[in-house]
Design a protein around this motif. Structure first.
Motif, short mmCIF file in Angstrom:
data_model
loop_
_atom_site.label_atom_id
_atom_site.label_comp_id
_atom_site.label_asym_id
_atom_site.label_seq_id
_atom_site.Cartn_x
_atom_site.Cartn_y
_atom_site.Cartn_z
N GLN A 21 0.86 -1.10 -0.10
CA GLN A 21 0.19 -0.11 -0.10
C GLN A 21 1.03 1.42 0.10
O GLN A 21 0.55 2.27 -0.67
CB GLN A 21 -0.83 0.14 1.19
CG GLN A 21 -2.09 -1.01 1.20
CD GLN A 21 -3.51 -0.56 1.90
OE1 GLN A 21 -3.04 -0.24 3.14
NE2 GLN A 21 -4.47 -1.02 1.38
N ASP A 98 -6.76 6.58 -0.89
CA ASP A 98 -7.29 5.43 -0.26
C ASP A 98 -7.23 4.56 -1.32
O ASP A 98 -7.93 4.76 -2.43
CB ASP A 98 -8.72 5.70 0.17
CG ASP A 98 -9.12 6.61 1.30
OD1 ASP A 98 -8.27 6.52 2.24
OD2 ASP A 98 -9.74 7.75 1.15
N ASP A 100 -7.91 0.42 -2.79
CA ASP A 100 -8.54 -0.62 -2.49
C ASP A 100 -8.28 -1.66 -3.47
O ASP A 100 -8.66 -1.79 -4.74
CB ASP A 100 -10.20 -0.57 -2.51
CG ASP A 100 -10.84 -1.76 -2.25
OD1 ASP A 100 -10.45 -2.74 -1.58
OD2 ASP A 100 -12.00 -1.54 -2.47
N ALA A 104 -8.26 3.17 -6.56
CA ALA A 104 -8.21 4.05 -5.57
C ALA A 104 -8.93 5.34 -5.91
O ALA A 104 -9.55 5.62 -6.98
CB ALA A 104 -6.59 4.56 -5.67
#
Length: 166
Positions: A21, A98, A100, A104
């Motif tokens: 990440q 953020d 995922d 993002a």
């Protein structure tokens, strides 16, 4: 109860996920900086290439779809600089990303800074981006970038041309 080996593996897996990440955030931040440099240098082809083939850029000046369409819409307004004394530079601020998996979302602010007549710097305006991104074989790219001006104030929904005021 977890064995020592299983506990160690769980910790390593968690660390790998956090590292991945962090690497993704860094790659997205670098995309933001590449886009900022492209627009500042009026390299609209490079700017457009930061989007997927169906990616959308929308703002007060219009809406473009795909790398070519985005370069075309921005090219109507972003001409080469007459001189270094008349150019602007973008500054990207307050970035929140953020992630995922392979997609993002991000929000950020931008300023345009230009030389004032007395040689000092002047903030021309403050704006914001609402972004959606996806991981591609070429790295992270935008699928949507909504750009709008905050100062001077304009209602955001009227600036997001062709997006239904999302």
């Amino acid at each position: 109860m977890m064995t020592d080996a299983a506990a160690l593996q769980a910790r390593l897996d968690a660390m790998e996920k956090r590292l991945a990440q962090a690497e993704d955030r860094e790659a997205i931040w670098r995309l933001f900086m590449a886009m900022q440099a492209a627009i500042d240098n009026r390299d609209l082809k490079a700017y457009g290439e930061g989007f997927t083939e169906d990616g959308v850029w929308a703002g007060v000046v219009g809406r473009g779809v795909g790398p070519v369409g985005i370069a075309e819409i921005l090219g109507q307004y972003m001409k080469p600089w007459d001189s270094e004394a008349t150019r602007t530079w973008h500054v990207t601020l307050d970035v929140l990303i953020d992630i995922d998996g392979d997609s993002a979302t991000a929000s950020s602010k931008f300023q345009h800074i230009t030389p004032a007549e007395n040689g000092t710097l002047r903030v021309w305006h403050l704006g914001a981006y609402d972004d959606r991104l996806v991981r591609t074989a070429q790295g992270w790219k935008f699928t949507q970038r909504l750009a709008y001006v905050i100062v001077p104030y304009m209602e955001p929904k009227f600036q997001r041309v062709g997006t239904g005021g999302e």
